[in-house]
Design an enzyme around this catalytic site. Structure first.
Site, short mmCIF file in Angstrom:
data_model
loop_
_atom_site.label_atom_id
_atom_site.label_comp_id
_atom_site.label_asym_id
_atom_site.label_seq_id
_atom_site.Cartn_x
_atom_site.Cartn_y
_atom_site.Cartn_z
CE LYS A 280 -4.40 -1.80 2.02
NZ LYS A 280 -5.26 -1.46 3.41
CD GLU A 366 -19.04 -6.73 7.15
OE1 GLU A 366 -18.43 -5.57 6.96
OE2 GLU A 366 -19.09 -7.84 6.69
NE ARG A 394 -21.12 -7.17 3.03
CZ ARG A 394 -19.84 -7.27 2.68
NH1 ARG A 394 -19.00 -6.73 2.97
NH2 ARG A 394 -20.10 -8.26 1.56
#
Length: 639
Positions: A280, A366, A394
């Protein structure tokens, strides 16, 4: 002289594919520089996009997009993809009202094959596309690009499990920038990737299967030997067991490794899995050092970087929650804080450092997060699940069956309730009041300011049932926060302004524009505070004293708080006129929060206009007269 001599010649992938392979590193370098310059002016997701530049260039170079399908996961890493697919000029209005979306969007480009904003959907969608091509006898390749974080979600493994036996020609690219299982990337891994993806190795494997087919025991021995050799050299045993031909890991920034490997994989049949290692923030040192800080950025100067926060700035609702969580944890050792991969975004950083034994980041999972909280509650703990409104969608089945049905005391701290701005319709918290209020045993609260948020969290924590405190993105009106851990009377609103004829019933963030509107039309304003249990006594009193009630909420109009007001009025036998205001029955696009609210009529001026329009219709002599409720009671103002 242009700073982007090669990038200036590329508007679409077809032009990219005409380049000599030797020029691809230069193109990637120019593309990375452009992204830093562009995102520094508009804001957006930066570090994740810098990490996928070479991978994006290689995918569009090897595959015949858009005929071949690229299915991106989440979408945080698709800015380079957008630039290379005809939207470079549009990046100047990235994530702005009417501009380019920050995520893949089918209506925006034929190259965006699947709309996405939540994670872990790419493999499922890609499998559907691959099997559709097979049914229609179309020759095309389908590639799913998924990050290691998204691989923590159950849906990704459900899809892998299905894809491995579905005999679909598809490639899954795992963009790994944080997995601890990954060995060092170097010349050996590059060699092995080419070996295992090459036609010679795969032809030899298939020939060996045919030769040994007459002897099942020998064939099984050969397969186990191959798996053993590959398992010792690569971490792909799991994916092999799921039916994929695993390749990698390889350096995701090395085009000399990426392109030949992808070319080999393009010609292979069946489910393929390529594991690439990326970093990243690659190429921008400040983002490499702190990729979390540069994950989502506002405007900044590239040569300086992101400046520190302004001292004395108003705290956000997220910060208020984080402070409350630490204070409540100090007061009660039963408290457990949970987040599905949103430690910084949900305000749990300080809590995670101060109470590491009571902090759990469960990853992008989730469903698991909700049931995990339920299990903790069963054993007498007090779980607090910090989750964005849009992500709780979700875990809805688990919310209903595992928490509410068992009436377990789980606190849902719902961040980003209402419109969130630039992230747009995939991230707006538009439906939570609707889908929470209909569930038995739930208590649902909507703070109108910072102090109420803290008090409601305390109220929720001490309930012996499931509860949700739903607060918006950003800062509030600037209320003074009482530092003690005190709660509010359950199910009681308050009158904030006295007026005549019209009463505004404001829920949460809508109190501020309701008060502004009331000043212009001399209306009464009630801060309702609770959606469930709603203050029946207050509604009855307001109905008896006014000719028009107006409910205002930053939630879908259908099934929301206004619908609860309407239900109560019906039960009370009231015939007072009711105007319900909320989010319209369509997905609200991206844009500045204030601009969006004004556009849909949920600012002060919009509320005034809607009321005056309704009053104009009420002036019609054909309208029924105002009547009080059948069971009106005297209203007592709560403290």
């Amino acid at each position: 002289m242009t700073p982007y001599p090669l990038l200036d010649t590329i508007s679409y992938p077809a032009q990219l594919r005409k380049l000599d392979r030797r020029h691809l590193p230069q193109l990637a370098s120019e593309l990375r520089t452009f992204l830093v310059e562009s995102v520094s002016r508009t804001g957006g997701h930066l570090s994740s996009n810098l990490g996928t530049v070479e991978l994006t260039v290689a995918l569009h170079y090897v595959f015949e997009t858009p005929h071949d399908r690229l299915v991106w996961d989440v979408g945080h890493q698709t800015y380079a993809h957008k630039v290379l697919t005809g939207r470079r000029a549009g990046m100047a209005r990235l994530r702005m009202h009417g501009g380019v979306s920050g995520f893949p969007k089918r209506s925006e480009s034929e190259y965006d094959t699947f709309g996405v904003g939540h994670s872990s959907t790419s493999i499922s969608a890609a499998l559907g596309m691959a099997l559709a091509a097979k049914i229609k006898h179309e020759t095309r390749k389908v590639v799913a690009i998924i990050g290691d974080g998204a691989m923590s979600a159950g849906q990704a493994f459900e899809a892998l499990n299905n894809a491995g036996v579905a005999d679909a020609d598809m490639l899954v690219v795992l963009n790994d920038n944080d997995m601890s299982i990954s060995p060092p990337v170097g010349a050996l891994n590059r060699y092995l990737a080419r070996l295992f993806s090459g036609s010679t190795f795969n032809a030899a494997r298939k020939a060996g299967e045919k030769i040994l087919d007459f002897s099942p025991s020998l064939l099984e021995f050969a397969k186990r030997a191959e798996e053993h050799v590959k398992g010792m050299l690569t971490p792909g045993t799991l994916f092999e067991e799921l039916g994929f031909n695993y390749i990698g890991p390889i350096d995701g920034h090395d085009l000399e490794s990426l392109v030949p490997t992808l070319l080999n994989l393009k010609n292979l049949k069946g489910p393929q899995f390529l594991h690439v290692i990326t970093k990243k923030g690659q190429g921008y040192k400040l983002a490499e050092v702190d990729p979390i800080l540069y994950h989502g950025v506002s405007q900044f100067k590239p040569e300086v970087g992101i400046a520190g926060g302004k001292s004395g700035a108003k705290p956000t609702y997220t910060q208020i929650f984080g402070d409350w969580l630490c204070d409540m944890a100090a007061a009660d050792p039963r408290l457990v804080g949970i987040t599905p991969a949103m430690r910084e975004g949900s305000g749990l950083l300080r809590f995670s450092e101060r109470y590491p034994d009571r902090y759990h980041d469960v990853g992008i999972a989730e469903q698991h997060a909700v049931t995990f909280a339920a299990g903790l509650a069963c054993e007498g703990m007090r779980p607090v699940l910090a989750i964005y409104s849009t992500f709780l969608q979700r875990g809805y089945d688990q919310l209903v069956h595992d928490v509410a049905l068992q009436n377990l005391p789980v606190v849902f701290a719902l961040d980003r309730g209402g419109l969130v701005g630039a992230d747009g319709p995939t991230h707006h918290g538009a439906f939570d009041l609707s889908f929470l209020t209909c569930i038995p045993n739930m208590v649902v609260m909507t703070p109108a300011d910072e102090d109420e948020c803290r008090k409601m969290l305390t109220t929720a924590y001490h309930l012996d049932c499931p509860s949700a405190v739903r607060y918006p993105r950003g800062t509030g009106p600037g209320a003074v926060i009482e530092p003690t851990l005190v709660g509010l009377p359950l199910g009681k609103g308050q009158i904030r302004r006295r007026g005549s004829k019209v009463a505004l019933l404001a829920f949460g963030s809508m109190l501020t524009p309701a008060l502004a509107a009331a000043e212009e039309i001399d209306a009464t304003v009630a801060n309702m505070r609770f959606v469930k249990p709603i203050d029946r006594e207050l509604i009855a009193t307001l109905a008896a004293e006014h000719s028009l009630l107006v409910s205002v909420e930053e939630n879908a109009l259908i099934g929301g708080a206004g619908s609860e007001v309407e239900r109560i009025l019906e039960e009370l036998g009231c015939t007072v006129q009711l105007l319900r205001m909320g989010l319209p029955d369509h997905f609200v696009e991206q844009g500045d929060q204030a601009l969006l609210l004004a556009e849909i009529g949920l600012d002060g001026d919009g509320i005034v206009s809607a009321i005056r329009a309704r009053q104009g219709r009420l002036a019609d002599p054909g309208q029924p007269p105002h009547m009080a409720c059948d069971d009106q009671q005297d209203y007592q103002e709560p403290r």
